[in-house]
Design a protein around this motif. Structure first.
Motif, PDB file in Angstrom:
ATOM      1  N   HIS A 354       4.151 -14.366   1.453  1.00  0.00           N
ATOM      2  CA  HIS A 354       5.190 -14.134   0.835  1.00  0.00           C
ATOM      3  C   HIS A 354       5.911 -15.202   0.368  1.00  0.00           C
ATOM      4  CE1 HIS A 354       5.010  -9.693   1.354  1.00  0.00           C
ATOM      5  NE2 HIS A 354       4.546 -10.025   2.380  1.00  0.00           N
ATOM      6  N   SER A 502       9.553 -10.474  -3.209  1.00  0.00           N
ATOM      7  CA  SER A 502       8.847  -9.541  -3.847  1.00  0.00           C
ATOM      8  C   SER A 502       9.733  -8.725  -4.812  1.00  0.00           C
ATOM      9  CB  SER A 502       7.817  -8.882  -3.029  1.00  0.00           C
ATOM     10  OG  SER A 502       8.725  -8.009  -2.033  1.00  0.00           O
ATOM     11  N   LEU A 570       2.161  -7.231  -4.523  1.00  0.00           N
ATOM     12  CA  LEU A 570       2.854  -6.805  -3.351  1.00  0.00           C
ATOM     13  C   LEU A 570       1.854  -5.910  -2.517  1.00  0.00           C
ATOM     14  CD1 LEU A 570       5.290  -6.411  -1.291  1.00  0.00           C
ATOM     15  CD2 LEU A 570       6.105  -4.532  -2.633  1.00  0.00           C
ATOM     16  N   GLN A 621       3.744 -10.492  -4.939  1.00  0.00           N
ATOM     17  CA  GLN A 621       4.050 -10.567  -3.318  1.00  0.00           C
ATOM     18  C   GLN A 621       5.059 -11.825  -3.135  1.00  0.00           C
ATOM     19  OE1 GLN A 621       2.734  -9.035  -1.002  1.00  0.00           O
ATOM     20  NE2 GLN A 621       0.968  -9.867  -0.179  1.00  0.00           N
TER      21      GLN A 621
END
Length: 625
Positions: A354, A502, A570, A621
Motif C-alpha cells: 500500500h 487506497s 485494491l 492499492q
C-alpha cells in the motif's frame, strides 16, 4: 544460536533501512518526508509506461491547440521544428536514436489522429521520461511546455465557448455541459473532488445572516430556516481557514483567494432520493463587506458566487485534503514501516504494497509541483508559501485517532442517512471502510490473539513510537497513550492507513481530471476581487473573473495527467506475496467483498447521479500519482 543469528540479521537489515530511509523536515517544514529516494522506491517500468500513454494524449492535444491543425505538411514541419528547438535548448536528452524516432512518429500521429494506437510513441515517451527523470514533473517538461507556448491561446475569454479551443483532440470533460446547474454545484459537496467540507448546523451565526425570506425564496414558503435547523436539514460549507490568506500573482496574473460561507439544505419530506440544494453564499467572512447571494440574485452574481465557492474548495482540496491528508500522511507510515519493522513482520508484509510509489510521487511533488513556479504556485489562488503553510496546518490538525471514517462523519453531523439521504462519498466509503476493516481484523487475528501479545511486540511499539516522535514522523494524536495497547486499536489504525492509501486517495485524486480539469467548472483561482459583487455584475465581469485561457490549458494538462494513471488495484497483492497459507482464504474473502461492493455501487448509480470514484475496480492499492 539460530535465534541469535536471526536477530542479528534482522537488526542489521533494520540498520541498513534506517540509513536509506532518512527523514527530512525542510522540504515542507516541519513535515516529515524522506530525505533521498531509497533504492527500490523509484517508479516501475509499468507505471512509467502508463504515464507515457497519458502524456502522449496531452502532448498531442497541446501541439494541435497551440500550433493549429493546418494540414498534414504544415503539422509535420511544425513538429520537426519544435523537436529541433527542444533539443537545441536542452529540454530533452540529445539521444540520437530517440530523437530520430520522435521526429518520425509524432508527425504521423498528428496527421493520422488517434485511430491507431501508437505503441512506439508510448515506448519513446517512456525512454524520454526515464532519461529525463520524471519528465512531466521535471524542469525538462516545464521547458518543453514553454517552447510549446508559441501560438497558445491567451487572455480572458469573450465567451465560455472559447474554452473549447483547448480540446482539439480530447473531448471536453462531461461536466462542461452541466457545471452551471445548481444541482451539479450542490452534488459536488457530497460526490465531488472534495466531499469532506459540509457540516450539519442547527442555526447560522452572526457571520452569515441569511434571512428567512431569502431562505424561503429558494426552498419554498412551507419551509423555514428554523424548521430546517430543527429537523437536521441545514448544511454549511465554511472556508474561514482562508480568511486573511495571501493572494498570489504567479506567473504574472493577479489572483484572489476567498473565504466564503455556503449554505445548503435538504428539502423536507421522506423521499430517500432528496438531493442537497444550494440556498445562499456569502463570499467572505464579514457580512458588512460581502452581500448574501442566492439563486434569486442576478444570473452573473450567482455564477460568480458559486465559482468563488469552487475556488475555495479547490484551494482546500489540493494542499489539505489531497496532499497533506493522503500523500504526506501515507508517506510518514511508509518511512516508519521500513525503519522499524523487519521484512518478515506480518505488519510489514501487509502494509508495504500500500506504499508502492508513494515516496517517489511525494518526492517528485516536493521537487517540482509544490515548489516555487511549480503547478501549485502557477494555478492556485494564493502564494506558494501560503499554500505550503496550509499543507502543514492540514496535516497537523488532522488528529489520527479522530480521522477514522465513521468518526469523521459523526463529527460533521453527516452520518445520518435519514437527514442527508444522498451522500455517495459517505455511503460508498463506509462499505469500503468496513471491508478493509474486516480484512485487517482477519489478518491481524492470525498473529495476535490477545492485547498482551500486541503490547509485547517490540517492533510494533517501536513503529508506533517513531510515527509520533519529533525525530520521526511527527504525527499528532496517534496510539493509546503513545503506545498500541489493544488489538482493536491496531486494527483500526491499520484500516485507516490502508483506506487512506487506497480509497481516500482515489476519492480525491481521480476527479481532478473529470471535474477539476475543466476550468470554468472548478477555477483554481479567481482573477477579480469578491468586492465586484457589491455592485451590478455583467457577463463580462464573470468572464474576466474566470482564469485566462493559458491558465486554463495548464490546469487541464496537469490535472488530467494526475487523474489518469491507474496503477495497481485494491485487493490485488503481488503473486505469492503472503507466504503464510492461512492468509489465502482471508484474502479471497476480501476480494469477494470488493466484488460485491462493486455490484452494490453500480446498483446505487442507477438510482442517483452516478458516482464512480469508489468503485473498487477504480481504486489503486497505493498512492502512486
Amino acid at each position: 544460536m539460530t535465534n541469535s543469528l536471526t536477530s542479528a540479521t534482522t537488526n542489521s537489515n533494520l540498520e541498513s533501512a534506517r540509513e536509506q530511509y532518512k527523514y527530512n523536515y525542510s522540504y515542507i517544514p516541519p513535515i516529515a518526508m524522506v530525505d533521498e529516494l531509497p533504492d527500490g522506491e523509484d517508479f516501475s517500468r509499468q507505471w512509467l509506461l502508463l504515464l507515457a500513454k497519458e502524456l502522449k494524449v496531452i502532448f498531442v492535444n497541446i501541439l494541435i491547440t497551440n500550433r493549429g491543425n493546418r494540414g498534414s505538411q504544415k503539422i509535420r514541419d511544425d513538429v520537426r521544428n519544435f523537436i529541433l528547438e527542444v533539443i537545441l535548448k536542452g529540454a530533452i536528452p540529445a539521444n540520437i536514436s530517440v530523437i530520430a524516432r520522435f521526429m518520425q512518429i509524432v508527425p504521423q500521429l498528428l496527421i493520422r489522429g488517434f485511430s491507431t494506437d501508437f505503441h512506439e510513441l508510448d515506448d519513446l515517451l517512456f525512454s524520454l521520461i526515464k532519461e529525463s527523470g520524471l519528465l512531466i514533473l521535471s524542469d525538462s517538461f516545464q521547458r518543453i511546455t514553454k517552447l510549446l507556448d508559441k501560438g497558445k491561446p491567451t487572455g480572458h475569454v469573450s465567451s465560455l465557448a472559447d474554452y473549447q479551443k483547448l480540446f482539439p483532440v480530447i473531448p471536453p470533460p462531461k461536466i462542461a455541459k452541466t457545471f452551471q446547474n445548481d444541482a451539479e454545484f450542490a452534488y459536488m459537496r457530497v460526490a465531488g473532488y472534495n466531499p469532506v467540507m459540509i457540516q450539519r448546523v442547527s442555526e447560522l451565526d452572526e457571520r452569515f445572516p441569511v434571512t428567512d425570506a431569502q431562505y424561503q425564496a429558494v426552498m419554498g414558503s412551507d419551509d423555514s430556516l428554523a424548521l430546517a435547523g430543527q429537523e437536521g436539514r441545514l448544511y454549511l460549507a465554511d472556508y474561514g481557514i482562508f480568511n486573511g490568506g495571501l493572494n498570489g500573482s504567479c506567473p504574472s496574473y493577479q489572483k484572489y483567494l476567498y473565504a466564503p460561507l455556503a449554505l445548503f439544505a435538504v428539502p423536507p419530506g421522506s423521499n430517500p432520493n432528496r438531493l442537497l440544494q444550494p440556498v445562499a453564499i456569502q463570499c467572505g467572512q464579514n457580512p458588512k463587506e460581502n452581500p448574501i447571494i442566492t439563486p434569486k440574485s442576478s444570473e452573473y452574481a450567482w455564477l460568480i458566487a458559486k465559482a468563488i465557492v469552487q475556488i475555495a474548495d479547490a484551494n482546500f482540496h489540493e494542499p489539505i485534503t489531497h496532499l497533506a491528508r493522503t500523500h504526506l500522511l501515507a508517506g510518514i507510515f511508509a518511512i516508519a514501516t521500513h525503519r522499524q519493522l523487519p521484512n518478515s513482520h506480518p505488519l510489514y508484509v501487509l502494509l508495504t504494497p500500500h506504499f508502492e510509489g508513494t515516496l517517489a510521487i511525494n518526492d517528485a511533488a516536493q521537487r517540482a509541483l509544490i515548489a516555487p513556479l511549480g503547478g501549485v504556485d502557477i494555478l492556485l489562488s494564493s502564494t506558494i508559501d501560503n499554500s505550503r503553510v496550509l499543507t502543514v496546518l492540514g496535516l497537523q490538525s488532522y488528529g489520527f485517532n479522530h480521522a477514522m471514517l465513521p468518526k469523521q462523519f459523526q463529527q460533521r453531523g453527516v452520518d445520518d442517512a435519514n437527514l442527508l439521504p444522498v451522500y455517495p462519498y459517505r455511503d460508498d466509503g463506509l462499505l469500503l471502510w468496513d471491508a478493509i476493516h474486516q480484512w485487517v481484523a482477519d489478518y491481524i487475528q492470525i498473529y495476535y490473539h490477545t492485547d498482551q501479545e500486541i503490547q509485547a511486540d517490540a517492533y510494533i511499539q517501536a513503529w508506533a513510537k517513531e510515527v509520533q516522535a519529533y525525530d520521526g514522523g511527527r504525527l499528532t494524536e496517534f496510539g493509546e497513550d503513545g503506545k498500541i495497547q489493544t488489538r482493536e486499536y491496531l486494527i483500526d489504525a491499520v484500516t485507516l492507513i490502508i483506506f487512506t492509501a487506497s480509497v481516500q486517495h482515489a476519492a480525491v485524486n481521480f476527479p481532478q481530471k473529470d471535474v477539476m480539469g475543466y476550468t470554468p467548472a472548478v477555477p483554481l483561482a479567481g482573477y477579480l476581487p469578491a468586492s465586484i459583487l457589491q455592485g451590478e455584475v455583467t457577463e463580462k465581469d464573470y468572464l474576466n473573473f474566470l482564469p485566462p485561457l493559458d491558465q486554463a490549458q495548464q490546469q487541464y494538462n496537469l490535472l488530467a495527467l494526475l487523474g489518469s494513471v491507474y496503477y495497481n488495484r485494491l485487493g490485488e497483492y503481488p503473486p505469492q506475496h503472503f507466504a503464510d497459507p492461512k492468509v489465502e482464504p482471508l484474502l479471497r474473502s476480501f476480494q469477494k467483498n470488493l466484488q460485491e461492493i462493486e455490484t452494490i455501487i453500480q446498483k446505487r448509480n442507477s438510482d442517483r447521479p452516478p458516482y464512480e470514484y469508489l468503485l473498487p475496480s477504480k481504486i489503486p492499492q497505493s498512492i502512486n500519482i
